[in-house]
Design an enzyme around this catalytic site. Structure first.
Site, PDB file in Angstrom:
ATOM      1  N   SER A 137      94.193 -53.567  17.882  1.00 37.17           N
ATOM      2  CA  SER A 137      94.431 -54.410  19.059  1.00 37.17           C
ATOM      3  C   SER A 137      93.266 -54.295  20.030  1.00 37.17           C
ATOM      4  O   SER A 137      92.608 -55.283  20.352  1.00 37.17           O
ATOM      5  CB  SER A 137      95.760 -54.058  19.738  1.00 37.17           C
ATOM      6  OG  SER A 137      95.800 -52.708  20.154  1.00 37.17           O
ATOM      7  N   VAL A 207      97.002 -53.853  24.541  1.00 38.27           N
ATOM      8  CA  VAL A 207      98.421 -53.653  24.850  1.00 38.27           C
ATOM      9  C   VAL A 207      99.183 -53.103  23.643  1.00 38.27           C
ATOM     10  O   VAL A 207     100.019 -52.199  23.776  1.00 38.27           O
ATOM     11  CB  VAL A 207      99.053 -54.982  25.327  1.00 38.27           C
ATOM     12  CG1 VAL A 207     100.576 -54.910  25.290  1.00 38.27           C
ATOM     13  CG2 VAL A 207      98.579 -55.322  26.733  1.00 38.27           C
ATOM     14  N   HIS A 210      98.558 -49.309  22.950  1.00 37.07           N
ATOM     15  CA  HIS A 210      98.913 -48.520  24.125  1.00 37.07           C
ATOM     16  C   HIS A 210     100.421 -48.350  24.242  1.00 37.07           C
ATOM     17  O   HIS A 210     100.924 -47.230  24.371  1.00 37.07           O
ATOM     18  CB  HIS A 210      98.350 -49.198  25.372  1.00 37.07           C
ATOM     19  CG  HIS A 210      98.590 -48.439  26.635  1.00 37.07           C
ATOM     20  ND1 HIS A 210      97.925 -47.271  26.944  1.00 37.07           N
ATOM     21  CD2 HIS A 210      99.423 -48.664  27.690  1.00 37.07           C
ATOM     22  CE1 HIS A 210      98.323 -46.820  28.122  1.00 37.07           C
ATOM     23  NE2 HIS A 210      99.236 -47.648  28.589  1.00 37.07           N
ATOM     24  N   LEU A 503     100.416 -38.838  21.014  1.00 40.14           N
ATOM     25  CA  LEU A 503     100.030 -39.775  19.963  1.00 40.14           C
ATOM     26  C   LEU A 503      98.880 -40.686  20.380  1.00 40.14           C
ATOM     27  O   LEU A 503      97.978 -40.961  19.572  1.00 40.14           O
ATOM     28  CB  LEU A 503     101.224 -40.633  19.544  1.00 40.14           C
ATOM     29  CG  LEU A 503     100.964 -41.635  18.415  1.00 40.14           C
ATOM     30  CD1 LEU A 503     100.654 -40.920  17.110  1.00 40.14           C
ATOM     31  CD2 LEU A 503     102.153 -42.577  18.239  1.00 40.14           C
ATOM     32  N   TYR A 505      96.455 -40.045  22.158  1.00 39.58           N
ATOM     33  CA  TYR A 505      95.189 -39.307  22.115  1.00 39.58           C
ATOM     34  C   TYR A 505      94.992 -38.809  20.680  1.00 39.58           C
ATOM     35  O   TYR A 505      94.946 -37.621  20.421  1.00 39.58           O
ATOM     36  CB  TYR A 505      95.210 -38.102  23.062  1.00 39.58           C
ATOM     37  CG  TYR A 505      95.248 -38.423  24.531  1.00 39.58           C
ATOM     38  CD1 TYR A 505      95.081 -39.710  25.009  1.00 39.58           C
ATOM     39  CD2 TYR A 505      95.438 -37.413  25.469  1.00 39.58           C
ATOM     40  CE1 TYR A 505      95.111 -39.990  26.367  1.00 39.58           C
ATOM     41  CE2 TYR A 505      95.464 -37.684  26.830  1.00 39.58           C
ATOM     42  CZ  TYR A 505      95.306 -38.974  27.271  1.00 39.58           C
ATOM     43  OH  TYR A 505      95.333 -39.234  28.623  1.00 39.58           O
TER      44      TYR A 505
END
Length: 564
Positions: A137, A207, A210, A503, A505
């Protein structure tokens, strides 16, 4: 305009300089032979890969045409290495230069869908061809899991999926997975000056990744995580079908709210609930140097007690970085920086910290009182007063070299412990910390409410951080070693059994899977660190919705081992 700690700067990577020395001794002749052989093997590999890509391209294109009924358009969304735009499309959303070397394995194809049916067709065609599908993404995953692999693979790049529809009457927004956080914030601001969304501070983050990994920002103590405000979603499953919350069921909907969407399907969009923000918020940045301020250790120690327990509307991030000393030439010291977001006025904030954290010595002139959208721009480290239009800049084809790791702290580190850590920071010389306080709303939500388990009981999260500009591989090894050593040094001070990790990171050091017969055992190693007890529920859901483990990567959720 200043650069962001998180905004990827642009670097022009030159070729390595090769010294031409005519030295004809035996050792150099051997080295020359090895280099020539390596170069020959590289040429053969590239030639073979290109030929393979051409074959895959033709087969994949025919499959897309068959499954989309758009034979006059699908060729425009498909890139092979022989396409002149391939390298540009690939590098546009690579955010970590250490994962974009000439030796880094490249995809056989890049698919850049513009319509929902094309996403479903891409899944079907990759599945039919038996080729790994990587889903990207925004490309900010620290280990490049969305665009790097050790096996032949295809990238499904979602950057064209960037529609954002804000409904202020419903206080919600539908946002597609390829939109950036900056674009999301900008569109909310265009519709309302008193609404926002609790997500990350880097505007170029996609998005999809994230939110599916948890998502947090500088309002997490007031509102919690991004996933706590997901009310619906659209996902393409392993059969190429488009599902919403109702048709996917509550188990799968739960899993993609923090369990990593790429393990379960292709996230197309999320429906998010907006949150209220005041017309005026307050930010500030205060720095102190260890060798110039004898109270620096006291400030850091007190921060651990205050930041997770103070008013929920206050988020105080703490950076600890080794820097050059201004008083001892050639020496290093530690700089402590407190960066703040407060959902209130400057007067209220000065009064609050005067009572709760007098060691910081905050004055009103240190504060900037501004709108929420301008605080977003400021937190991205643009100069105060910069137009919110900068949030629309995707900063394509920009990456520096970086390495990250994560930890959680559940008990305050003593002053003696902090001073020991400061010495280690100085010894290592480059790697620093980002401390993000929890508490507030984070302590009120159950660890099993979403796959993200790190709620109550954690004082703050640590991000280990090192960036560099040099292209030499030896420098990369040096900095990677620094991060790993610092991570090792912190063992006594962080969570245990498991030593938890975040997760979003991504960190391949904590375990990987080869997605073979031992994938469940391999997945448990990193899975328990990312998800704690929620890992077991994620595995059951994965087994139900993707039993053949099509959606896989180096740290994906595994399926249950076969009874056979």
């Amino acid at each position: 305009m200043s650069k962001s700690l998180y905004k990827r700067g642009k670097y022009h990577h030159g070729l390595f300089q090769i010294q031409n020395q005519l030295v004809f001794d035996k050792m150099v002749m051997k080295d020359s032979f090895r280099l020539s052989l390596a170069f020959l093997l590289l040429i053969l590999h590239v030639s073979s890969s290109l030929a393979s890509s051409d074959s895959v391209y033709d087969t994949f294109l025919q499959c897309l045409e068959k499954n989309t009924n758009q034979s006059d358009q699908v060729s425009n969304i498909l890139y092979s290495p022989t396409n002149s735009s391939f390298s540009k499309v690939l590098s546009n959303y690579i955010r970590n230069a250490r994962l974009n070397r000439t030796t880094t394995r490249k995809p056989l194809l890049i698919v850049t869908p513009t319509q929902e049916t094309q996403v479903g067709a891409a899944v079907i065609c990759a599945k039919t061809a038996g080729i790994q599908l990587k889903i990207r993404s925004g490309g900010h995953d620290y280990e490049g899991i969305s665009y790097v692999s050790d096996v032949p693979f295809i990238i499904l790049d979602m950057f064209n999926f960037k529609s954002i529809a804000v409904d202020i009457a419903d206080e919600s927004v539908w946002v597609q997975s390829g939109a950036t956080l900056g674009e999301l914030y900008y569109e909310i601001w265009k519709k309302s000056k008193v609404h926002g969304f609790p997500a990350g501070v880097c505007p170029t983050v996609g998005v999809g990744g994230h939110i599916s990994g948890g998502g947090y920002g500088n309002m997490l103590r007031k509102y919690g995580l991004s996933v706590d405000f997901v009310v619906d979603a659209q996902i393409v499953d392993v059969n190429g079908k488009l599902l919403d919350r109702k048709s996917m069921g509550e188990d799968l909907f739960w899993a993609i709210k923090g369990g990593g969407g790429a393990s379960f399907g292709v996230i197309l969009s999320y429906k998010l609930k907006l949150v209220p923000v005041p017309e005026r918020v307050t930010v500030f940045r205060i720095e102190t140097l260890l060798d110039q301020n004898s109270t620096t250790t006291d400030i850091v120690y007190k921060w651990q007690q205050v930041a997770p327990s103070i008013d929920d509307g206050l988020f105080m991030r703490l950076l600890l970085q080794p820097v050059s000393s201004k008083v001892n030439k050639g020496a290093k010291t530690v700089r402590a920086t407190v960066i703040t977001m407060y959902l209130g006025t400057a007067d209220q904030l000065v009064s609050l910290l005067g009572k709760e954290f007098p060691e910081l010595g905050l004055k009103k002139e240190d504060c900037i009182e501004t709108s929420w959208i301008d605080s977003v721009v400021w937190w991205a480290n643009f100069d105060n007063g910069t137009s919110p239009d900068v949030l629309l800049d995707r900063d394509l084809d920009s990456a520096n070299f970086l390495r990250r790791k994560s930890d959680y702290v559940q008990n305050p580190i003593s002053k003696d412990g902090l001073e020991w850590i400061f010495k280690k920071l100085i010894e290592l010389g480059k790697t620093g910390f980002v401390f993000n306080p929890y508490g507030g709303k984070m302590s009120e939500i159950s660890a099993s409410e979403t796959p993200f388990p790190h709620r109550a009981g954690n004082l703050y999260k640590i991000q280990y951080s090192v960036n560099w500009d040099e292209v030499e591989i030896e420098i990369e090894r040096n900095y990677t070693t620094q991060v790993r050593r610092l991570y090792s040094y912190m063992t006594p001070f962080v969570s245990k059994n498991p030593r938890s990790a975040f997760l979003n990171y991504r960190d391949l050091d904590i375990g990987i899977t080869t997605n073979g017969k031992d994938s469940y055992q391999e997945g448990m190693v990193y899975g328990l660190k990312y998800f704690n007890d929620n890992f077991h529920r994620l595995v059951k859901i994965k087994t139900a919705v993707d039993p053949d483990n099509f959606f896989r990567n180096e740290q994906s959720i595994p399926t249950l081992p076969s009874k056979a």
